[in-house]
Design an enzyme around this catalytic site. Structure first.
Site, short mmCIF file in Angstrom:
data_model
loop_
_atom_site.label_atom_id
_atom_site.label_comp_id
_atom_site.label_asym_id
_atom_site.label_seq_id
_atom_site.Cartn_x
_atom_site.Cartn_y
_atom_site.Cartn_z
NE ARG A 35 -13.83 14.70 -1.69
CZ ARG A 35 -13.34 14.52 -0.48
NH1 ARG A 35 -12.52 15.42 0.03
NH2 ARG A 35 -13.69 13.48 0.23
CE LYS A 198 -6.45 -2.78 13.15
NZ LYS A 198 -6.12 -1.58 13.92
N GLY A 354 -13.14 4.58 1.73
CA GLY A 354 -11.70 4.69 1.49
C GLY A 354 -11.03 3.80 0.48
N GLY A 377 -16.02 8.92 5.21
CA GLY A 377 -16.65 8.86 6.54
C GLY A 377 -18.16 8.99 6.47
P1 AMP Z 1 -9.51 -0.96 5.91
O1 AMP Z 1 -8.86 0.39 6.04
O2 AMP Z 1 -9.81 -1.62 7.22
O3 AMP Z 1 -10.70 -0.94 4.96
O4 AMP Z 1 -8.42 -1.90 5.27
C1 AMP Z 1 -7.87 -1.69 4.01
C2 AMP Z 1 -6.54 -2.40 3.96
O5 AMP Z 1 -6.72 -3.76 4.23
C3 AMP Z 1 -5.85 -2.33 2.63
O6 AMP Z 1 -4.76 -1.46 2.74
C4 AMP Z 1 -5.41 -3.77 2.37
O7 AMP Z 1 -4.06 -3.87 2.01
C5 AMP Z 1 -5.60 -4.42 3.72
N1 AMP Z 1 -5.80 -5.86 3.61
C6 AMP Z 1 -6.64 -6.54 2.82
N2 AMP Z 1 -6.47 -7.86 2.96
C7 AMP Z 1 -5.49 -8.05 3.86
C8 AMP Z 1 -4.85 -9.21 4.42
N3 AMP Z 1 -5.20 -10.42 4.04
N4 AMP Z 1 -3.87 -9.02 5.32
C9 AMP Z 1 -3.52 -7.78 5.68
N5 AMP Z 1 -4.07 -6.64 5.21
C10 AMP Z 1 -5.07 -6.78 4.30
#
Ligand code: AMP
Length: 396
Positions: A35, A198, A354, A377
């Site tokens: 940064r 998610k 992230g 963000g």
């Molecule tokens: P997010 O913060 O929603 O962008 O999610 C990132 C996280 O999703 C990472 O820590 C990954 O380990 C997790 N992730 C990716 N693929 C999978 C999966 N098939 N099952 C569970 N977690 C996952």
């Protein structure tokens, strides 16, 4: 766009809002100076014009209390070393000492103010606080993309005191151009890859980007909500049961916008959420009951690769497997390779948000893509179609 490129800073004192909210170790030494490195071009331009720079930033969450732990004196040496020049420091951001230090500043010099968040007024967006800050300089530059989604005193409110001398710094300019390429001006075909755990956290992004993109690759944990909604068997894979209807709606909307959607066709499954779990590869909708999908399978990787090599603009947000576990990182690594290859062939690639940013840094892809966003963000809110307060304040 009003950027510092269009202004001569000779004999000007520029108040520059930066985002030096850097990670530190237990001895408060900076562990990642990205940064600081990313605002050097802005500082260099102002100084080489013959101006002076007053840097203001927050660090951590001191919640309006003065604290040694969050003092910027601990990052001063790193700032000076990265900027390659001496940096003066004053242990307050408003008040007599700050005013005197700013008044004494000569062309070519840099002053760093103490942590803005030692004052509650910063996060509250207090106008009187913003006005006091504004008195320290005679023009305002916002180069803090990481906090541009906050309507704080130093990121947005202060701009009103500089109606004709407020500008975007060069980092802000780069970030805004990168987002604009994905959402408006980029060469087609435009492909977005959305992964992560998610779908619920990505809905607004998907809805906002559908009119702009040609291909949508959905991977990672969020893909199982789509697969289940389409009637597939997903075993114990991560799923959001209350979003099954929404998944179908998204697929229908994609069709209306003539967006081609690519879900994984095969998957690496495991009998436990654990790096040492037993592994197998199956078709995506045929996961046995006690197993869970943790990475994209080889067929999926190939399909994603073909789509990416035929893309001219690429947005990547979210890993397509649990890359934190080495045995389930291969899909995300293959995706990184495909994006790197597409970039080599001339595509513009933006990595934002992230975990995918953490991935490209950790696995050495940062120099193989066109741009890695510095703001989590702020990047996500831009992709959601929101105008960031820090951007609106300069544009307004
Ligand atoms: P997010 O913060 O929603 O962008 O999610 C990132 C996280 O999703 C990472 O820590 C990954 O380990 C997790 N992730 C990716 N693929 C999978 C999966 N098939 N099952 C569970 N977690 C996952």
């Amino acid at each position: 766009m009003k950027t510092i490129k269009d202004f001569d800073f000779k004999n000007r004192k520029a108040l520059v809002r930066v985002d030096f909210n850097v990670p530190q170790d237990e001895n408060l030494k900076v562990t990642d100076n990205t940064r600081i490195v990313s605002v050097k071009p802005t500082v260099d331009k102002i100084l080489s014009d013959g101006g002076s720079v007053i840097l203001m930033t927050h660090l951590g969450r001191p919640k309006g209390e003065v604290s040694d732990q969050y003092s910027l004196k601990h990052i001063l040496d790193e700032v000076a070393s990265v900027l390659g020049r001496p940096v003066k420091f004053v242990e307050e951001s408003i008040g007599d000492k700050a005013e005197q230090a700013a008044a004494k500043l000569l062309p070519g010099e840099i002053l760093l103010l103490e942590n803005l968040r030692f004052h509650n007024e910063e996060e509250k967006g207090d106008e009187a606080f913003a006005e006091k800050l504004s008195k320290l300089g005679d023009c305002y530059v916002n180069d803090a993309f990481g906090t541009a989604h906050r309507a704080h005193a130093s990121t947005a409110v202060i701009a009103q005191f500089f109606p004709s001398t407020k500008f975007f710094g060069l980092l802000m300019e780069k970030e805004l151009i990168a987002i604009d390429k994905v959402l408006h001006s980029g060469e087609k075909p435009v492909t977005a890859i959305l992964g992560g755990s998610k779908v619920s956290t990505k809905i607004t992004i998907i809805e906002n980007i559908l009119p702009a993109i040609d291909n949508l690759i959905i991977g990672g944990g969020m893909s199982f909500t789509f697969i289940k909604a389409l009637g597939g068997k997903i075993g114990k894979s991560i799923v959001e049961e209350d979003k099954l209807g929404l998944a179908i709606e998204i697929l229908e909307k994609a069709k209306q916008h003539h967006v081609e959607v690519y879900l994984p066709s095969d998957v690496v499954i495991a009998d436990d959420f654990n790096n040492d779990a037993e592994r197998k590869i199956t078709e995506i909708g045929e996961i046995p009951e006690d197993w869970q999908g943790l990475d994209a399978g080889p067929k999926s990787r190939e399909i994603f690769n073909d789509v990416l090599l035929n893309s001219r603009t690429i947005l990547w947000n979210g890993p397509i497997g649990v890359f934190e576990m080495p045995n389930f990182a291969a899909g995300t690594i293959a995706l990184g390779d495909s994006i790197a290859e597409a970039t080599k062939l001339g595509a513009f690639s933006l990595v934002g948000g992230g975990d995918s940013v953490a991935f490209v840094k950790q696995f050495g892809y940062a120099d193989k893509v066109s741009y890695v966003s510095t703001g989590g963000g702020a990047m996500l809110e831009s992709l959601e179609g929101l105008e960031l307060p820090g951007v609106a304040a300069i544009n307004g």
